[in-house]
Design an enzyme around this catalytic site. Structure first.
Site, PDB file in Angstrom:
ATOM      1  N   ARG A  61      11.928 -10.164  19.057  1.00  0.00           N
ATOM      2  CA  ARG A  61      11.328  -8.855  18.745  1.00  0.00           C
ATOM      3  C   ARG A  61      12.382  -7.851  18.268  1.00  0.00           C
ATOM      4  NH1 ARG A  61       9.926  -5.748  22.657  1.00  0.00           N
ATOM      5  NH2 ARG A  61       9.456  -7.435  24.105  1.00  0.00           N
ATOM      6  N   TYR A 115      -5.010   3.039  -0.172  1.00  0.00           N
ATOM      7  CA  TYR A 115      -5.678   1.836   0.339  1.00  0.00           C
ATOM      8  C   TYR A 115      -6.567   2.199   1.544  1.00  0.00           C
ATOM      9  CZ  TYR A 115      -6.085  -2.639   2.742  1.00  0.00           C
ATOM     10  OH  TYR A 115      -6.565  -3.736   3.405  1.00  0.00           O
ATOM     11  N   ASP A 188       4.079   3.850  -0.912  1.00  0.00           N
ATOM     12  CA  ASP A 188       3.608   2.465  -0.838  1.00  0.00           C
ATOM     13  C   ASP A 188       3.679   1.918  -2.262  1.00  0.00           C
ATOM     14  OD1 ASP A 188       2.060   0.152  -0.930  1.00  0.00           O
ATOM     15  OD2 ASP A 188       0.659   0.845   0.604  1.00  0.00           O
ATOM     16  N   LYS A 213       1.265  -9.322  -0.804  1.00  0.00           N
ATOM     17  CA  LYS A 213       0.805  -9.271  -2.197  1.00  0.00           C
ATOM     18  C   LYS A 213       1.872  -9.846  -3.138  1.00  0.00           C
ATOM     19  CE  LYS A 213      -2.421  -7.010  -0.051  1.00  0.00           C
ATOM     20  NZ  LYS A 213      -3.550  -7.718   0.517  1.00  0.00           N
TER      21      LYS A 213
HETATM   22  C1  LIG Z   1      -1.625  -0.871  -1.459  1.00  0.00           C
HETATM   23  C2  LIG Z   1      -1.733  -1.581  -0.143  1.00  0.00           C
HETATM   24  N1  LIG Z   1      -0.972  -1.173   0.879  1.00  0.00           N
HETATM   25  C3  LIG Z   1      -1.027  -1.767   2.086  1.00  0.00           C
HETATM   26  C4  LIG Z   1      -1.886  -2.819   2.316  1.00  0.00           C
HETATM   27  C5  LIG Z   1      -1.932  -3.440   3.679  1.00  0.00           C
HETATM   28  O1  LIG Z   1      -1.228  -4.639   3.672  1.00  0.00           O
HETATM   29  P1  LIG Z   1      -1.532  -5.838   4.687  1.00  0.00           P
HETATM   30  O2  LIG Z   1      -2.867  -6.387   4.340  1.00  0.00           O
HETATM   31  O3  LIG Z   1      -0.384  -6.762   4.447  1.00  0.00           O
HETATM   32  O4  LIG Z   1      -1.518  -5.246   6.057  1.00  0.00           O
HETATM   33  C6  LIG Z   1      -2.685  -3.302   1.284  1.00  0.00           C
HETATM   34  C7  LIG Z   1      -3.605  -4.416   1.516  1.00  0.00           C
HETATM   35  O5  LIG Z   1      -4.410  -4.780   0.678  1.00  0.00           O
HETATM   36  C8  LIG Z   1      -2.618  -2.650   0.017  1.00  0.00           C
HETATM   37  O6  LIG Z   1      -3.385  -3.043  -1.012  1.00  0.00           O
END
Ligand SMILES: Cc1ncc(COP(=O)(O)O)c(C=O)c1O
Length: 402
Positions: A61, A115, A188, A213
């Site tokens: 961890r 998101y 992000d 992704k």
């Molecule tokens: C732009 C964006 N940020 C964050 C996330 C969250 O990622 P995770 O599904 O790996 O938790 C996603 C998920 O689709 C996303 O499209």
């Protein structure tokens, strides 16, 4: 030597995060270290690792060598000092917000079309924890300025390319606004990846990726990475140690393996997406195409400025003419090659219906207000042959009578 600052992105993607030298032999690929704990030659040595005065690992961890390799690689690609990996993109976003001070009594300003789960994290969880949250149109810089002046937030959060409206954030100006009001600017950059832009070089303080992704790229691993300064990483590690959203070593290894081909994949994603967007724009059954690479996109010039020659990414959205949920479902069911499934950034093309999946947690009126209509679908354009992709879209639209 694992990386050199002068190496180009394609070289760094292939070499960064390579195994450290050993006196006896040298694996050329980073090994998976599943060990939860570690032995040292003396208790004094273990004590030094705990104290941080000696390099090493004590417990999974707190850190893991395979995970470190991934962190080093992502930090290298973003041209920043430090990164910290998490079990998912959401775990990364939550830890980043907590670390920069999103606690009771503080305020956060966030882009309104982020998101869906990030929206829910702020709207449903953080608000109940007494964090004041204000959603604004991040492309309306006056609105961002007003919200920051009003709330003096600890954090301003935006996405480089927004989801699902594909708006592009003016990173340097948002950074400036955030900093003038004492806020940390978090970006992000999941949709963009370092292939398109490195937000930390444009003023961002923290970059977050859902590594699930494009970074990993093959739809077989869930993970998140935060890239930032050494000092913020150290603070974030303290949050991670007690909240435990750690990335597992097997997942880190898969993500690192996927990242080796990031530039090849991104080049093809960008090429294919541009061709699909142009084709859709000419299709009579499609009323609106959102892709930053199209001159019709309101942020086209800004994206060209930010992304340079790299391209405009692999994500696009479009509105099927006179379609509601029933028609969208029929379109999805008619697809033969593209996969209607909830993710993005994989090598294969994917479709998602924001109104019923990624943005389900966003109230319907709010969806309508920010431009997520009933006929809007999002496509993550894969790296298949463009002819086959266009043929699939053609026949699925024809199945709707479009
Ligand atoms: C732009 C964006 N940020 C964050 C996330 C969250 O990622 P995770 O599904 O790996 O938790 C996603 C998920 O689709 C996303 O499209």
């Amino acid at each position: 030597m694992n990386d050199r600052p002068t190496w180009r992105l394609a070289t760094q993607a292939v070499h960064a995060g390579k195994p450290r030298s050993r006196p006896d032999f040298q694996p050329t690929v980073t090994p998976i270290h599943p060990s939860v704990t570690y032995r040292y030659p003396s208790m004094e040595a273990l004590d030094q690792v705990f104290a941080g005065t000696r390099e090493g690992y004590v417990y999974a961890r707190y850190g893991n060598p395979t995970v470190t390799a991934l962190e080093e690689a992502v930090a290298t690609l973003e041209k920043e000092d430090a990164a910290l990996a998490f079990a998912s993109g959401m775990a990364a976003i939550y830890a980043a917000l907590l670390t920069v001070g999103a606690r009771a009594g503080s305020a956060v300003v966030a882009a309104q079309d982020i998101y869906g789960a990030t929206y829910a994290l702020l709207d449903q969880l953080m608000r109940t924890q007494d964090v004041t949250v204000r959603f604004v149109d991040a492309n309306d810089l006056d609105a961002v300025e007003a919200a920051c002046a009003d709330l003096q937030p600890v954090a301003l959060l935006a996405e480089t390319i927004s989801n699902p409206l594909l708006k592009v954030a003016d990173l340097p100006r948002l950074a400036d606004t955030a900093h003038r009001h004492g806020a940390t600017f978090l970006v992000d950059s999941t949709f963009a990846t370092p292939y398109l832009v490195r937000p930390l070089k444009l003023g961002a303080d923290v970059v977050i990726h859902s590594a699930t992704k494009y970074l990993a790229g093959h739809g077989d691993v869930l993970g998140g990475v935060v890239v930032t300064t050494e000092s913020l990483r150290a603070d974030m590690l303290e949050v991670l140690k007690i909240t435990g959203g750690n990335l597992a070593p097997q997942e880190a290894w898969l993500a690192l393996r996927g990242m080796r081909t990031l530039t090849l994949r991104m080049r093809q994603h960008c090429d294919n997406a541009m061709q699909v967007a142009r084709w859709l724009e000419d299709h009579p059954g499609v009323t609106r195409v959102l892709y930053p690479g199209l001159p019709s996109h309101p942020d086209h010039d800004l994206s060209t400025e930010l992304f340079g020659e790299a391209g405009y990414g692999g994500m696009l959205s479009f509105e099927i003419a006179s379609a509601g949920q029933r028609e969208v479902f029929r379109f999805f069911e008619a697809l033969e090659l593209c996969v209607p499934a909830t993710t993005l950034g994989d090598v294969h093309s994917l479709f998602l219906y924001p109104a019923h999946s990624s943005h389900r947690a966003v109230p319907t009126e709010e969806q309508a207000r920010i431009g997520i209509g009933e006929g809007l679908v999002r496509m993550s354009v894969g790296i298949e042959a463009i002819e086959d992709l266009l043929q699939d879209l053609e026949q699925a639209l024809a199945a709707l009578g479009r």
